[in-house]
Design a protein around this motif. Structure first.
Motif, PDB file in Angstrom:
ATOM      1  N   SER A   1      -2.796   0.563  -9.788  1.00 54.49           N
ATOM      2  CA  SER A   1      -3.093   1.252 -11.011  1.00 54.49           C
ATOM      3  C   SER A   1      -2.037   1.545 -11.867  1.00 54.49           C
TER       4      SER A   1
ATOM      5  N   ILE B   1       5.295   5.309  -2.796  1.00 51.23           N
ATOM      6  CA  ILE B   1       4.069   5.599  -3.664  1.00 51.23           C
ATOM      7  C   ILE B   1       4.021   7.142  -4.147  1.00 51.23           C
ATOM      8  N   SER B   2       5.084   7.945  -3.389  1.00 53.78           N
ATOM      9  CA  SER B   2       5.114   9.414  -3.575  1.00 53.78           C
ATOM     10  C   SER B   2       6.114   9.679  -4.764  1.00 53.78           C
TER      11      SER B   2
ATOM     12  N   SER C   1       1.847  12.625 -11.123  1.00 55.75           N
ATOM     13  CA  SER C   1       0.444  12.898 -10.457  1.00 55.75           C
ATOM     14  C   SER C   1       0.075  12.162  -9.273  1.00 55.75           C
ATOM     15  N   TYR C   2      -0.745  12.594  -8.682  1.00 53.97           N
ATOM     16  CA  TYR C   2      -1.446  11.835  -7.374  1.00 53.97           C
ATOM     17  C   TYR C   2      -1.546  10.456  -7.749  1.00 53.97           C
ATOM     18  N   VAL C   3      -1.001   9.532  -6.889  1.00 54.75           N
ATOM     19  CA  VAL C   3      -1.085   8.029  -6.870  1.00 54.75           C
ATOM     20  C   VAL C   3      -2.151   7.524  -5.587  1.00 54.75           C
ATOM     21  N   LYS C   4      -3.324   7.073  -5.766  1.00 54.02           N
ATOM     22  CA  LYS C   4      -4.013   6.855  -4.965  1.00 54.02           C
ATOM     23  C   LYS C   4      -3.898   5.480  -4.535  1.00 54.02           C
ATOM     24  N   ASP C   5      -3.769   4.583  -5.842  1.00 53.92           N
ATOM     25  CA  ASP C   5      -3.956   3.118  -5.778  1.00 53.92           C
ATOM     26  C   ASP C   5      -2.460   2.731  -6.597  1.00 53.92           C
TER      27      ASP C   5
ATOM     28  N   GLY D   1       0.717  -1.415  -0.107  1.00 57.29           N
ATOM     29  CA  GLY D   1       0.187   0.148  -0.005  1.00 57.29           C
ATOM     30  C   GLY D   1       0.746   1.184   0.020  1.00 57.29           C
TER      31      GLY D   1
END
Length: 137
Positions: A47, A34-35, A40-44, A18
């Motif tokens: 994907s 994840i950052s 762009s913003y990565v929520k999941d 996660g």
């Protein structure tokens, strides 16, 4: 090639969590937080990545314990820079309002404000007519 900060290498995604993805490079495993996956913003993260994907990563750091921090977004080629808008300040001064223009706009504003206030008062008076209390008690 040795693993040192600043190098860009190709690796294979071996695990996804996660908070990031573990990528194997030259027999060692490092973490792409994840950052650091995309601009762009990565929520999941799932994907963007799947296990066994080949990805290009930049080594951000290798600490004394052997932990390797990686970045995918820093490994991407830089986008062409957008030129700032050039402003001709001479023309901007010409566009500025004259004092007379300002006074006209202010008078128009005052007139519209007064009309709105009168409309509000009329509506409130009309509402209050049906709800007046009888003061004869």
């Amino acid at each position: 090639m040795t693993l040192k900060a600043g190098n860009i290498l190709e690796g294979t995604v071996v695990n996804i969590t996660g908070f990031g993805a573990f990528v194997e490079i030259e027999g060692k495993t490092g973490l792409v937080h994840i950052s650091e996956v995309s601009d762009s913003y990565v929520k999941d993260i799932r994907s963007f990545l799947k296990e066994k994907d080949k990805v290009k990563v930049k080594i951000i750091s290798v600490d004394d314990n052997g932990k390797i921090s990686l970045s995918m977004k820093q490994a991407m080629p830089l986008k062409k820079s957008v030129r700032p808008i050039e402003i001709d300040w001479g023309k901007e001064k010409e566009k500025q309002a004259s004092p007379k223009d300002f006074e006209d706009r202010m008078m128009k504003f005052m007139k519209e404000s007064e009309e709105r206030l009168q409309d509000i008062k009329k509506n409130q008076d009309a509402r209050n007519r049906g709800y007046r209390k009888n003061s004869s008690f």
